[in-house]
Enzyme design. Structure first.
Site, short mmCIF file in Angstrom:
data_model
loop_
_atom_site.label_atom_id
_atom_site.label_comp_id
_atom_site.label_asym_id
_atom_site.label_seq_id
_atom_site.Cartn_x
_atom_site.Cartn_y
_atom_site.Cartn_z
CD GLU A 175 -34.65 -37.61 25.31
OE1 GLU A 175 -33.50 -37.72 24.85
OE2 GLU A 175 -35.61 -37.12 24.68
CG HIS A 251 -29.74 -37.71 28.15
ND1 HIS A 251 -29.16 -37.92 26.91
CD2 HIS A 251 -31.04 -37.48 27.91
CE1 HIS A 251 -30.08 -37.83 25.97
NE2 HIS A 251 -31.23 -37.55 26.55
CB CYS A 377 -23.87 -41.45 24.41
SG CYS A 377 -24.23 -40.02 25.45
#
Length: 452
Positions: A175, A251, A377
Site C-alpha cells: 500500500e 493504514h 493521505c
C-alpha cells in the site's frame, strides 16, 4: 550528508471525485457512500493547501490525477461496444464496477509508491516502487499510471530508479508510503526506514485482523527494502496492532506519523509498542541519532476519536528553526478530545513548548476527509538533494504561476456536484478526458496519459 529538502507531492484531485464507499475498512469512506460529491471544491481545497505550504517555504509539488473512467478495466470485465455502450451496460448490470472504474482514489498519493532517498540506498540513487494496491479492485490498476508518471517526473537514470510494482498477489500486498516512515537527523543524512505491516503471509500463526483486511504484508515490505538497497541495520519492520485495524485503522498513517527523529503515535498503534520503540532507537543509534517519541494515550484521545478526526493522518513538517509544524484537518478542532489534546500540545497547556511540535496548521479538506483521506493521505514524501531536485521535471513544482493556471483549469473542467447516477453519463467521460489533455499542457508533460 548532502543539502536536501523533502518535497511533498500532493495528489491533484481528479474530475471524477465521488463517494462510492468502495474501501471496506475505511470508516469515513463507508459512512458517506453514495452521497453527492463536489469535485471542483475537492480540487480547489487541495490546491489551496499546496499553495499555502509552498508559500511557507515547504517544498511542494503536484502529482497529477489518473485517467477516468478506466475503460480498460471495464472492457476487460466484459463490457463492450462504444464507450457510451460500455458505460450504459456497466451502470445497468454492475454499478459497483462502474464506480471502481471512476474512482478518484489516486488523489491519495501516500499510496502511490514507497520512496527511499539516495542517502539510504546502496547505489546512491533515489528509489521508487509503485504500490500494487491489490487489496481493492478500484485501486488495483493505479500502479500502471503511477509508474508511468513517476518515470516521467524522475527520468534521469543516473539519479533515479522507478521499480516495477511487486507481484500482484496477496503475499505481496503493498500500500505504499502509507505504511512507511523515514527517520533521520536531516533530510540529506543517512536515516532509518520504518515499515509497518498488518499481516504475515507465510506465517499463519502471526496475529492478523478479524474484521477488516490487513492490506500490507511483511513480505512486501521486506521485498521493497531489498529492491531499494537498504542497510538492514537501518531498517525496521513492525507489526500493526490487529485490533486497531478492526476499528478502522486501515493504514499505519491513520494512527502514526514520523519526521526527523520524531514519532507521533497513538499508544495502540503497534502490536508490541515497547519492542517497536526499542528497535527504532537501536537503528537510529547507527546514524548517531535518537528517537523522540510523542505518545498519545487512549485516556487523552480515545482510538475512535483519533480515527474520526484523522489526528495522526497529519503532516509533520520540519521548519527552519528546527521545530515542527503539524498539518491537520479542521475535523481535529471539531472533536472535543482531539482539540483539547492539541491545545495542550502547542497552545499553552502543561506540556506545550516542551516538545518538538510547536505549531498547528489547519486546512479545510472536507471533500477528501469525507472519502476517507486526510492531509497525510494526500501527499507522497520525496527527499531530494539540490542536484536531484534540479534533475526532476520542473513543471509540477507548486508556484504562484502554476497555482494561477490550475485554478481556472479546475473551474473550467470540473463539476460542482456529482451523484452516483452521473457516472453513467457519457458526457462526464468526455469531460474527464478533455481535462487531462489540457493538464498535460499545463504541467509540460505531453503524452503522460494514454488518451486514445
Amino acid at each position: 550528508m548532502y543539502n536536501a529538502r523533502e518535497f511533498n507531492f500532493d495528489g491533484l484531485v481528479g474530475p471524477s471525485h465521488n463517494y462510492a464507499g468502495l474501501s471496506f475498512g475505511n470508516v469515513a469512506s463507508f459512512n458517506n457512500v453514495k452521497s453527492a460529491s463536489n469535485p471542483r471544491q475537492a480540487a480547489l481545497q487541495g490546491l489551496a493547501k499546496m499553495r499555502a505550504l509552498a508559500a511557507r517555504g515547504f517544498a511542494q509539488a503536484v502529482l497529477p490525477p489518473q485517467v477516468r473512467p478506466n475503460f480498460r478495466l471495464l472492457r476487460q470485465l466484459g463490457f463492450s461496444g462504444t464507450d457510451a455502450d460500455v458505460l450504459a451496460h456497466a451502470w445497468r448490470e454492475a454499478p459497483v464496477i462502474l464506480a471502481c472504474a471512476y474512482s478518484a482514489s489516486p488523489m491519495w498519493t501516500a499510496n502511490a509508491a514507497t520512496v527511499s532517498p539516495s542517502a539510504d540506498s546502496a547505489d546512491g540513487r533515489v528509489h521508487f516502487t509503485a504500490a500494487n494496491l491489490n487489496n481493492k479492485l478500484h485501486r488495483a490498476e493505479e500502479h500502471i499510471q503511477s509508474t508511468r508518471t513517476l518515470r516521467a517526473l524522475f527520468a534521469d537514470p543516473e539519479r533515479f530508479v522507478v521499480h516495477d510494482p511487486l507481484p500482484s498477489t496477496p503475499a505481496f500486498g503493498d500500500e505504499g508510503a502509507a505504511n512507511h516512515t523515514r527517520f533521520a537527523s536531516a533530510h540529506g543524512a543517512a536515516g532509518v526506514e520504518f515499515f509497518v505491516y498488518g499481516r504475515v503471509e507465510f506465517d499463519p500463526s502471526a496475529p492478523s485482523p478479524k474484521k477488516y483486511p490487513a492490506r500490507q504484508t511483511l513480505e512486501a515490505s521486506q521485498a521493497i527494502a531489498r529492491l531499494h538497497g537498504l542497510d538492514p541495520a537501518r531498517t525496521v519492520f513492525a507489526a500493526q496492532n490487529p485490533d486497531v485495524v478492526d476499528q478502522g485503522v486501515f493504514h499505519n498513517d491513520v494512527i502514526a506519523v514520523g519526521n526527523g527523529n520524531v514519532l507521533f503515535y497513538h499508544e495502540q498503534a503497534f502490536a508490541d509498542e515497547a519492542a517497536t520503540l526499542d528497535a527504532l532507537r537501536r537503528a537510529l543509534a547507527n546514524v548517531d541519532s535518537d528517537l523522540h517519541a510523542v505518545r498519545v494515550d487512549s485516556g487523552a484521545v480515545p482510538l475512535a476519536d483519533a480515527v474520526a478526526s484523522y489526528l495522526f493522518n497529519s503532516q509533520l513538517l520540519s521548519k527552519p528553526d528546527g521545530r515542527m509544524a503539524l498539518v491537520v484537518p479542521h475535523e481535529c478542532r471539531e472533536n472535543a478530545s482531539v482539540a483539547r489534546y492539541l491545545d495542550g500540545l502547542v497552545g499553552g497547556g502543561a506540556t506545550s513548548g516542551q516538545g518538538p511540535i510547536d505549531e498547528l496548521i489547519e486546512f479545510d479538506l472536507r471533500q477528501s476527509m469525507r472519502n476517507g483521506g486526510g492531509p497525510a493521505c494526500l501527499r507522497l514524501r520525496v527527499s531530494l538533494t539540490d542536484a536531484e531536485a534540479a534533475a526532476m521535471h520542473q513543471g509540477v513544482i507548486m508556484t504562484e504561476d502554476l497555482y494561477a493556471r490550475l485554478v481556472p483549469w479546475v473551474e473550467r473542467h470540473y463539476r460542482d456536484r456529482l451523484e452516483p447516477k452521473d457516472l453513467a453519463d457519457p458526457q462526464l467521460a468526455l469531460e474527464c478526458a478533455q481535462a487531462l489533455e489540457a493538464l498535460e499542457g499545463i504541467l509540460g508533460l505531453p503524452g503522460l496519459y494514454d488518451l486514445a
